[in-house]
Design an enzyme around this catalytic site. Structure first.
Site, PDB file in Angstrom:
ATOM      1  N   ARG A  27       8.695  -5.047   2.468  1.00  0.00           N
ATOM      2  CA  ARG A  27       9.765  -4.944   1.469  1.00  0.00           C
ATOM      3  C   ARG A  27      10.278  -6.296   1.012  1.00  0.00           C
ATOM      4  O   ARG A  27      11.099  -6.379   0.094  1.00  0.00           O
ATOM      5  CB  ARG A  27      10.935  -4.141   2.043  1.00  0.00           C
ATOM      6  N   TRP A  76      14.042 -10.189   0.118  1.00  0.00           N
ATOM      7  CA  TRP A  76      13.307 -10.521  -1.102  1.00  0.00           C
ATOM      8  C   TRP A  76      14.381 -11.008  -2.062  1.00  0.00           C
ATOM      9  O   TRP A  76      15.223 -10.231  -2.518  1.00  0.00           O
ATOM     10  CB  TRP A  76      12.605  -9.282  -1.646  1.00  0.00           C
ATOM     11  N   ASN A 101      20.577  -4.237   0.956  1.00  0.00           N
ATOM     12  CA  ASN A 101      19.410  -4.157   0.074  1.00  0.00           C
ATOM     13  C   ASN A 101      19.905  -3.620  -1.255  1.00  0.00           C
ATOM     14  O   ASN A 101      20.508  -2.551  -1.297  1.00  0.00           O
ATOM     15  CB  ASN A 101      18.369  -3.209   0.683  1.00  0.00           C
ATOM     16  N   GLY A 102      19.666  -4.369  -2.332  1.00  0.00           N
ATOM     17  CA  GLY A 102      20.125  -3.928  -3.651  1.00  0.00           C
ATOM     18  C   GLY A 102      20.741  -5.090  -4.404  1.00  0.00           C
ATOM     19  O   GLY A 102      20.553  -6.256  -4.031  1.00  0.00           O
ATOM     20  N   LYS A 488      -5.157  -5.858  -9.042  1.00  0.00           N
ATOM     21  CA  LYS A 488      -5.448  -6.176  -7.631  1.00  0.00           C
ATOM     22  C   LYS A 488      -5.832  -7.640  -7.491  1.00  0.00           C
ATOM     23  O   LYS A 488      -5.343  -8.340  -6.610  1.00  0.00           O
ATOM     24  CB  LYS A 488      -6.608  -5.326  -7.078  1.00  0.00           C
ATOM     25  N   GLU A 491      -2.822  -9.978  -8.088  1.00  0.00           N
ATOM     26  CA  GLU A 491      -1.795  -9.837  -7.039  1.00  0.00           C
ATOM     27  C   GLU A 491      -2.146 -10.620  -5.779  1.00  0.00           C
ATOM     28  O   GLU A 491      -1.291 -11.293  -5.210  1.00  0.00           O
ATOM     29  CB  GLU A 491      -1.663  -8.365  -6.613  1.00  0.00           C
TER      30      GLU A 491
HETATM   31  C1  G6P Z   1       5.450  -2.627  -6.455  1.00  0.00           C
HETATM   32  C2  G6P Z   1       4.254  -2.582  -5.555  1.00  0.00           C
HETATM   33  C3  G6P Z   1       3.091  -1.904  -6.266  1.00  0.00           C
HETATM   34  C4  G6P Z   1       3.509  -0.532  -6.765  1.00  0.00           C
HETATM   35  C5  G6P Z   1       4.756  -0.595  -7.626  1.00  0.00           C
HETATM   36  C6  G6P Z   1       5.304   0.794  -7.918  1.00  0.00           C
HETATM   37  O1  G6P Z   1       5.208  -3.478  -7.524  1.00  0.00           O
HETATM   38  O2  G6P Z   1       3.884  -3.878  -5.144  1.00  0.00           O
HETATM   39  O3  G6P Z   1       2.007  -1.775  -5.373  1.00  0.00           O
HETATM   40  O4  G6P Z   1       2.462   0.027  -7.501  1.00  0.00           O
HETATM   41  O5  G6P Z   1       5.774  -1.317  -6.948  1.00  0.00           O
HETATM   42  O6  G6P Z   1       5.712   1.370  -6.704  1.00  0.00           O
HETATM   43  P1  G6P Z   1       5.754   2.907  -6.383  1.00  0.00           P
HETATM   44  O7  G6P Z   1       6.222   2.967  -4.965  1.00  0.00           O
HETATM   45  O8  G6P Z   1       6.737   3.521  -7.341  1.00  0.00           O
HETATM   46  O9  G6P Z   1       4.391   3.450  -6.572  1.00  0.00           O
END
Ligand code: G6P
Length: 611
Positions: A27, A76, A101-102, A488, A491
């Site tokens: 996270r 984060w 968190n938020g 991918k 990232e």
């Molecule tokens: C973040 C993650 C991605 C994911 C996206 C949407 O960017 O790194 O891997 O696709 O969020 O997340 P979700 O949980 O809604 O699929």
């Protein structure tokens, strides 16, 4: 994003909290910290470090934190750089400690108000105001639970919070608004966490808090009040995924483990959902039939990889069902005026079920006149699941690698099942459905075949490691597959990657093609193959280097400027699921060669619970 944990027990909690942070590191991982109340001196002791949880672990190894009440956080960064002074927990006068968190949107006026009262701030975060607001009320003689209640009433924005007071040895206050939070129920001990995964080492019993809930978590009891202040009894739910899902097993990275799990994951998402020749509609819930009977169009909303799954579903729905299907990223959809078609199904796709933009879009949609809301999601009990009318779980198990892999393929399978149950009402014949059901049943074994190409793909990856740019091409439903492949690669390897529908090549990207720009092509043997071959020649004629993942029957050979890897022949509608795999493997091996942090790429987080 950020991950929070808390524990109240009759034993030392720092080890439990540390393990929780490690499990939540997906996270956010730019700094971490822990605050524990030491019963020996009655003080809260706090250790924070910039960098990953391992840094915090090393610091705690040098100087352990003692005590049976504590909270911890992995960050984060949103407000303030990822430095130690901005790491959580944030303390007010050594008495109140907060993890959050938020995002607190109105933190500036609140901070200014506190500064005017003489409060000094030690960080640049929005979170620190919460500690000082609670402390200010305690100073005025307000009881701790009431002080927290009054404080959160002042906050605008999103939060999951855990707060402790040095003078309360048996209490963690926990609040949730817009960010996920669960309470783990133990025997004579209780926990809180952003995600049940964090606490699976100590319990599998969880209470999922609702928006606006405020909880008092004590050693022997948990009491929750809703946003109206009324007591609520939430059901304690047993977490169902296997406990070993957070273990890397024989693999070096979670990402590889999760890529390799895909045949089993496809079986898991199909389990109980397929009859001999047809999809079992009950899988979508008791009310599904009445809703599906009326659906005349579909609006899909998602983010990131889930958005790419939705793009593929659009091809399936329009082809198989023959009704209009629109798709948009949640962060755009939620902020513009949209037109809702009659009898339209609002479909969200999400691994986590907590993505802030997707959740906000769902909440807007519920007011906008959609027929019903369906979510395709991997996390039972998540906000999207709880707030949607219907849900279909993807059963992929916890996905830890930040770059999504098995969650994506499981979403695709679930979306194909959805297209089939809708299609049945719009003219798909029983034969067509049975043919696709058989194709789905064959899929796990075909995925195994593709995974066995791993070492060939690893060899290919060596040609990418020194490149700075790349282009991914596909046509039809393979265009979103190319987009997912490009996502991918960027990232995790930090190589700039763009995806184009192959027909658009000559409208711009061809200008970039030379030997330094590898072009990756997904080429199943479908009706668009001949057109795709023409696009590939356009690349070769410009000295470009092609890397083609092609059907055995596509008739493509290796040669100068073209490297082909053959995949088994699949039903054309199932193709996107199969062709995703080699692109995942390619990104993985390129990233490993480049020495990046595969599971936790820089600047990203897995669960994006902030806008
Ligand atoms: C973040 C993650 C991605 C994911 C996206 C949407 O960017 O790194 O891997 O696709 O969020 O997340 P979700 O949980 O809604 O699929």
């Amino acid at each position: 994003m950020c991950g929070i944990v808390g524990a109240i027990a009759q034993r030392q909690v720092s080890g439990i909290l540390l393990e929780g942070l490690k499990r939540l590191e997906y996270r956010g991982y730019d700094s971490a910290g822990m605050a524990v109340r030491d019963q020996a001196d009655g003080q809260i002791h706090c250790t924070r470090r910039s960098g990953k949880v391992a840094e915090l672990e090393a610091a705690l190894g040098q100087q352990p934190l003692q005590g049976s009440l504590g909270i911890a956080h992995t960050r984060w960064a949103t407000h303030g750089k990822p430095e130690e002074r901005n790491a959580h927990p944030h303390l007010a006068d050594g008495r109140v400690a907060v993890v959050h968190n938020g995002i607190i949107e109105n933190f500036e006026p609140l901070k200014n108000g506190l500064i005017a009262k003489g409060v000094e701030f030690a960080s640049d975060t929005d979170t620190e105001v919460i500690a000082h607001l609670v402390h200010d009320k305690l100073n005025q003689g307000v009881e701790f639970p009431e002080a927290v209640k009054q404080t959160i009433a002042q906050l605008d924005g999103a939060y999951a919070l855990a707060i402790i007071d040095q003078q309360q040895p048996d209490l963690i206050m926990a609040a949730r608004m817009g960010s996920p939070l669960v309470i783990g129920i133990g025997i004579g001990e209780n926990f809180i966490a952003s995600d049940p995964l964090a606490m699976l080492q100590v319990t599998d019993q969880f209470i999922y808090l609702d928006e606006g809930d405020l909880a008092e978590v004590r050693l022997e009891s948990v009491s929750v009040r809703n946003r109206a202040g009324e007591p609520v009894e939430h059901e304690v739910l047993r977490y169902e995924h296997g406990q070993d899902a957070t273990d890397k097993g024989e693999y070096r990275h979670y990402m590889m483990k999760e890529i390799m799990e895909q045949p089993a994951v496809v079986e898991a998402v199909l389990e109980g959902r397929l009859g001999k020749e047809a999809v079992l509609e009950q899988a979508f819930g008791a009310e599904a039939k009445a809703i599906f009977d009326r659906v005349q169009s579909v609006q899909i909303i998602a983010c990131g990889t889930s958005y790419h799954a939705g793009m593929i579903a659009k091809y399936w729905i329009e082809e198989l069902v023959g009704i209009p299907c629109q798709i948009e990223v949640a962060s755009e959809y939620r902020y513009r005026k949209t037109v809702v078609l009659p009898n339209s199904l609002f479909l969200t796709i999400s691994q986590s079920g907590e993505t802030a933009d997707t959740l906000a879009a769902l909440r807007e949609a519920k007011e906008a006149g959609f027929l019903a809301c369906l979510t395709i999601c991997n996390v039972p009990g998540s906000s999207l699941v709880r707030e949607s009318d219907l849900s279909l779980m993807t059963n992929a198990g916890p996905e830890i690698g930040v770059a999504s892999t098995k969650a994506f393929t499981s979403q695709l399978v679930a979306l194909l099942l959805t297209a089939l149950v809708l299609g049945r009402r719009h003219g798909i014949s029983a034969e067509q459905e049975s043919e696709l059901v058989s194709a789905l049943k064959r899929l796990p074994q075909q995925l195994e075949q593709v995974l066995s190409l791993d070492s060939a793909i690893e060899t290919l990856s060596q040609r990418f490691a020194d490149k700075n740019h790349s282009l991914f091409l596909g046509r039809g439903a393979m265009y979103p597959v190319a987009m997912e492949g490009a996502l991918k690669l960027k990232e995790i390897s930090y190589i700039h990657a763009e995806a184009y529908p192959a027909g658009e090549l000559k409208h711009g990207p061809l200008a970039l093609v030379d030997k330094e720009m590898p072009v990756i092509v997904v080429a199943p043997n479908n009706s668009l193959l001949e057109k795709l071959k023409a696009n590939m020649q356009e690349v070769q004629a410009r000295g470009g280097e092609l890397y083609v993942f092609a059907d055995q029957a596509a008739g493509l050979d290796n040669g100068e400027g073209i490297h082909t890897l053959e995949l088994p022949h699949v039903h054309s509608l199932v193709g996107p699921i199969l062709y995703t795999i080699p692109l995942q493997l390619l990104s993985y091996h390129v990233a490993v060669l480049k020495g990046t942090d595969v599971d936790q790429p820089r600047n990203l987080a897995k669960s994006v619970t902030v806008e």
